[in-house]
Design a protein around this motif. Sequence first.
Motif, mmCIF file in Angstrom:
data_model
loop_
_atom_site.group_PDB
_atom_site.id
_atom_site.type_symbol
_atom_site.label_atom_id
_atom_site.label_comp_id
_atom_site.label_asym_id
_atom_site.label_seq_id
_atom_site.Cartn_x
_atom_site.Cartn_y
_atom_site.Cartn_z
ATOM 1 N N ALA A 50 0.866 -1.182 0.000
ATOM 2 C CA ALA A 50 0.000 0.000 0.000
ATOM 3 C C ALA A 50 0.903 1.232 0.000
ATOM 4 O O ALA A 50 1.436 1.627 1.015
ATOM 5 C CB ALA A 50 -0.905 0.005 1.230
ATOM 6 N N ALA A 51 1.092 1.811 -1.180
ATOM 7 C CA ALA A 51 1.987 2.951 -1.299
ATOM 8 C C ALA A 51 1.426 4.150 -0.558
ATOM 9 O O ALA A 51 0.275 4.503 -0.724
ATOM 10 C CB ALA A 51 2.194 3.289 -2.764
ATOM 11 N N VAL A 52 2.236 4.758 0.278
ATOM 12 C CA VAL A 52 1.829 5.955 1.002
ATOM 13 C C VAL A 52 2.589 7.128 0.386
ATOM 14 O O VAL A 52 3.807 7.116 0.307
ATOM 15 C CB VAL A 52 2.135 5.842 2.504
ATOM 16 N N LYS B 165 -0.316 11.365 4.187
ATOM 17 C CA LYS B 165 -1.670 11.887 4.263
ATOM 18 C C LYS B 165 -2.681 10.752 4.053
ATOM 19 O O LYS B 165 -2.495 9.886 3.208
ATOM 20 C CB LYS B 165 -1.881 12.955 3.188
ATOM 21 N N THR B 166 -3.729 10.774 4.862
ATOM 22 C CA THR B 166 -4.786 9.777 4.735
ATOM 23 C C THR B 166 -6.130 10.480 4.574
ATOM 24 O O THR B 166 -6.241 11.686 4.805
ATOM 25 C CB THR B 166 -4.857 8.856 5.971
ATOM 26 N N GLY B 167 -7.138 9.725 4.204
ATOM 27 C CA GLY B 167 -8.479 10.271 4.062
ATOM 28 C C GLY B 167 -9.511 9.170 4.132
ATOM 29 O O GLY B 167 -9.176 7.985 4.142
ATOM 30 N N PRO B 168 -10.781 9.552 4.162
ATOM 31 C CA PRO B 168 -11.848 8.556 4.244
ATOM 32 C C PRO B 168 -12.272 8.066 2.860
ATOM 33 O O PRO B 168 -12.160 8.781 1.867
ATOM 34 C CB PRO B 168 -12.990 9.339 4.888
ATOM 35 N N ILE B 169 -12.747 6.849 2.818
ATOM 36 C CA ILE B 169 -13.398 6.306 1.622
ATOM 37 C C ILE B 169 -14.849 6.036 2.005
ATOM 38 O O ILE B 169 -15.118 5.359 2.999
ATOM 39 C CB ILE B 169 -12.730 5.007 1.125
ATOM 40 N N VAL C 145 -7.408 6.156 5.294
ATOM 41 C CA VAL C 145 -6.813 5.296 4.272
ATOM 42 C C VAL C 145 -5.764 6.111 3.513
ATOM 43 O O VAL C 145 -6.068 7.179 2.995
ATOM 44 C CB VAL C 145 -7.880 4.763 3.299
ATOM 45 N N PRO C 146 -4.518 5.623 3.431
ATOM 46 C CA PRO C 146 -3.495 6.332 2.661
ATOM 47 C C PRO C 146 -3.674 6.079 1.159
ATOM 48 O O PRO C 146 -4.396 5.162 0.761
ATOM 49 C CB PRO C 146 -2.184 5.727 3.167
ATOM 50 N N TYR D 59 -6.659 5.078 -5.076
ATOM 51 C CA TYR D 59 -7.170 6.060 -4.121
ATOM 52 C C TYR D 59 -6.120 7.120 -3.845
ATOM 53 O O TYR D 59 -4.966 6.823 -3.565
ATOM 54 C CB TYR D 59 -7.573 5.373 -2.807
ATOM 55 N N ASP D 60 -6.555 8.373 -3.905
ATOM 56 C CA ASP D 60 -5.736 9.528 -3.564
ATOM 57 C C ASP D 60 -6.521 10.312 -2.512
ATOM 58 O O ASP D 60 -7.607 10.819 -2.809
ATOM 59 C CB ASP D 60 -5.504 10.389 -4.806
ATOM 60 N N PRO D 61 -6.021 10.412 -1.288
ATOM 61 C CA PRO D 61 -6.772 11.076 -0.218
ATOM 62 C C PRO D 61 -7.091 12.544 -0.467
ATOM 63 O O PRO D 61 -7.950 13.111 0.198
ATOM 64 C CB PRO D 61 -5.902 10.911 1.026
#
Length: 153
Positions: A20-22, A27-31, A82-83, A135-137
């Motif tokens: 899981a590339a960070v 930075k993380t965010g919601p899905i 989620v990153p 996914y991009d936060p």
Amino acid sequence: FASTLLAASAAGPALAQPDAAVVDGGKTGPIEVVVWNIRKSLGHVRVAICTSLTFGDSHRPCPYHGDAPAHAGMTTVIVPDVPAGTYAAQVYQDDDDRNTLKRGAFGVPLEGVGFSNDVAIHLTAPRFWDAAFDYDPSTALSLKIELRYFPNF
């Protein structure tokens, strides 16, 4: 039916995964996951956001989870923190709140199940890349997933 289907989807701690590339300094965010075709208002709808290493693997839990009380018709579940990375979502309705997918003969799910990209379910669990999304936060993401029920997958 594949015994690994949603095996690792019960809620658990968020764990860092090597695939899981960070980016963006962590930075993380919601899905947001909108689950529809829910037949009854029982238990919870459980969502697991999985990496390629954890998707459908009964020995490795998916790193990110969310759940919400099930409502007939549609339920929205938020998976926080989620990153950025490439993931696949697996969803099921936990009618009896046992934190596990109830199964019948040959491992066939007895509760509604679904996957990102609304991947069809056959006699085996879907492949990660069929259900995968990026996914991009920094950009809001809302997945729409239909619950499907045996024998009409």
